[in-house]
Write an enzyme that holds these catalytic residues in place. Structure first.
Site, mmCIF file in Angstrom:
data_model
loop_
_atom_site.group_PDB
_atom_site.id
_atom_site.type_symbol
_atom_site.label_atom_id
_atom_site.label_comp_id
_atom_site.label_asym_id
_atom_site.label_seq_id
_atom_site.Cartn_x
_atom_site.Cartn_y
_atom_site.Cartn_z
ATOM 1 N N THR A 12 0.819 -1.215 0.000
ATOM 2 C CA THR A 12 0.000 0.000 0.000
ATOM 3 C C THR A 12 0.855 1.269 0.000
ATOM 4 O OG1 THR A 12 -1.823 -1.141 1.073
ATOM 5 C CG2 THR A 12 -1.767 1.224 1.355
ATOM 6 N N SER A 54 1.587 -7.384 -0.885
ATOM 7 C CA SER A 54 2.297 -8.403 -0.106
ATOM 8 C C SER A 54 1.588 -9.752 -0.006
ATOM 9 C CB SER A 54 2.700 -7.866 1.257
ATOM 10 O OG SER A 54 1.616 -7.788 2.135
ATOM 11 N N THR A 87 1.727 -4.490 4.184
ATOM 12 C CA THR A 87 1.627 -4.848 5.604
ATOM 13 C C THR A 87 1.086 -6.262 5.856
ATOM 14 O OG1 THR A 87 -0.553 -3.827 5.734
ATOM 15 C CG2 THR A 87 1.335 -2.457 6.338
ATOM 16 N N ASP A 88 0.358 -6.808 4.862
ATOM 17 C CA ASP A 88 -0.300 -8.097 5.118
ATOM 18 C C ASP A 88 0.680 -9.207 5.492
ATOM 19 O OD1 ASP A 88 -2.725 -6.912 4.629
ATOM 20 O OD2 ASP A 88 -2.963 -7.724 2.606
HETATM 21 N N1 ASP Z 1 -2.875 -5.416 1.080
HETATM 22 C C1 ASP Z 1 -1.751 -4.538 1.267
HETATM 23 C C2 ASP Z 1 -0.450 -5.303 1.114
HETATM 24 O O1 ASP Z 1 -0.052 -5.977 2.011
HETATM 25 C C3 ASP Z 1 -1.820 -3.937 2.602
HETATM 26 C C4 ASP Z 1 -0.744 -2.952 2.920
HETATM 27 O O2 ASP Z 1 0.284 -2.853 2.303
HETATM 28 O O3 ASP Z 1 -0.954 -2.226 3.897
HETATM 29 O O4 ASP Z 1 0.169 -5.200 0.107
#
Ligand code: ASP
Length: 322
Positions: A12, A54, A87-88
């Site tokens: 993200t 991710s 973050t995932d």
């Molecule tokens: N869905 C996103 C990812 O992990 C969430 C993020 O980056 O905050 O790529």
């Protein structure tokens, strides 16, 4: 002056929201304008390695990332590394890097919960905090760290706790080991022990499965017969499972496939306390391996690493008690 390598992998922090509200990867890296403002902190080199969400990350890519960091740091003598990541699965990549990088220089993983063009986007702030931490003498020899929302967490203990809040990264039971303010980066804790391993690949098939009330043996049997190298069970509480799956776990172990136990509680550790059918004491007698507080996704990755080194039950158990 500190020399810092920023390796971008996507997530993200590198995405944009379009008019329909969909958040998707974006061709040009939106972090470059923030990075320009960091020249007073360090000389920065960028490496646009990946641009993926991710959930698309794999252990193979994590392994490749670790090798990329090793190569670039040894050839170009960076004093610190920052990895941007979705973050995932951020905690998983951070933990693999922690297990594979055996050195003192700071390696900081960061990301964002809000995409680059959203109001209150946290990406630029997290990136600046990550670079400040990577440039801090105090971050030396602390292992791989996750910097998010002005807190510093160890790769071993941090986990994503909230689906959307920017304070999502927490270290249940232990808390952050440092904080970042406008003027300083300061640490108040340090890990009592660090571990790292030299492995040549990361290809073992290790499955993670969660227990639930009334769970039957069929799923464990199907997984065991599918050809796996290891199994991680997220057990209840202190390490207990439904009795119906015990014969299937015994069969898994009889086939020489290690079974590692973690708790589905987000705090605490598993122990051989209960002596009833499915209780931890009975599982230990069967040869199930106990862990010391790792969550399921990290225990899975650690078992992948460990199985590249040994299949010996005692050695595996010792590795998981570190
Ligand atoms: N869905 C996103 C990812 O992990 C969430 C993020 O980056 O905050 O790529």
């Amino acid at each position: 002056m500190k020399k810092i390598l920023i390796i971008h992998t996507g997530g993200t922090i590198a995405m944009q929201e379009d008019d329909s509200g969909a958040v998707t990867p974006f061709d040009s890296n939106p972090l470059y304008s923030t990075i320009e403002s960091l020249s007073s902190i360090a000389a920065i080199e960028n490496d646009d390695y990946l641009n993926i969400p991710s959930p698309h990350m794999t252990p193979a890519l994590m392994f490749e990332l670790a090798n990329r960091i090793k190569k670039r740091v040894s050839e170009e003598h960076f004093t610190g590394v920052v990895v941007t990541h979705g973050t995932d699965t951020l905690e998983e990549t951070a933990y693999v890097l922690d297990l594979l990088l055996n050195w003192e220089i700071p390696v900081i993983v960061t990301g964002a919960m809000r995409s680059s063009n959203e109001l209150g986007s946290d990406g630029p702030h997290n990136l600046i905090a990550a670079v400040k931490t990577a440039a801090s003498e105090q971050a030396v020899n602390k292992g791989v760290l996750v910097v998010f929302n002005d807190e510093i967490h160890t790769a071993k203990n941090v986990t994503k706790t909230h689906s959307s809040n920017i304070a999502t990264f927490q270290s249940p039971q232990y808390g952050p080991i440092g904080i970042i303010t406008k003027q300083t980066v300061s640490f108040h804790h340090t890990l009592s022990q660090r571990e790292s391993y030299n492995v040549e690949k990361l290809t073992k098939k290790v499955i993670l499965i969660k227990t639930y009330a009334g769970m039957q043996a069929d799923i464990i049997e199907a997984i065991t017969h599918s050809g796996i190298d290891g199994l991680v069970i997220e057990a209840f509480g202190q390490g207990n499972v439904p009795p119906a799956i015990v014969p299937a776990l015994k069969e898994t172990l009889d086939r020489g496939i290690p079974v590692v136990l973690v708790s589905r509680c987000y705090s605490g550790i598993v122990q051989d306390v209960y002596g009833y059918e499915g209780g931890g004491k009975r599982l230990k007698e069967l040869g199930v391996l106990f862990t010391n507080g790792l969550n399921g996704q990290k225990a899975r990755l650690k078992l992948m690493v460990a199985l590249e080194l040994t299949n010996n039950q005692t050695e595996l158990q010792n590795l998981f008690l570190k």
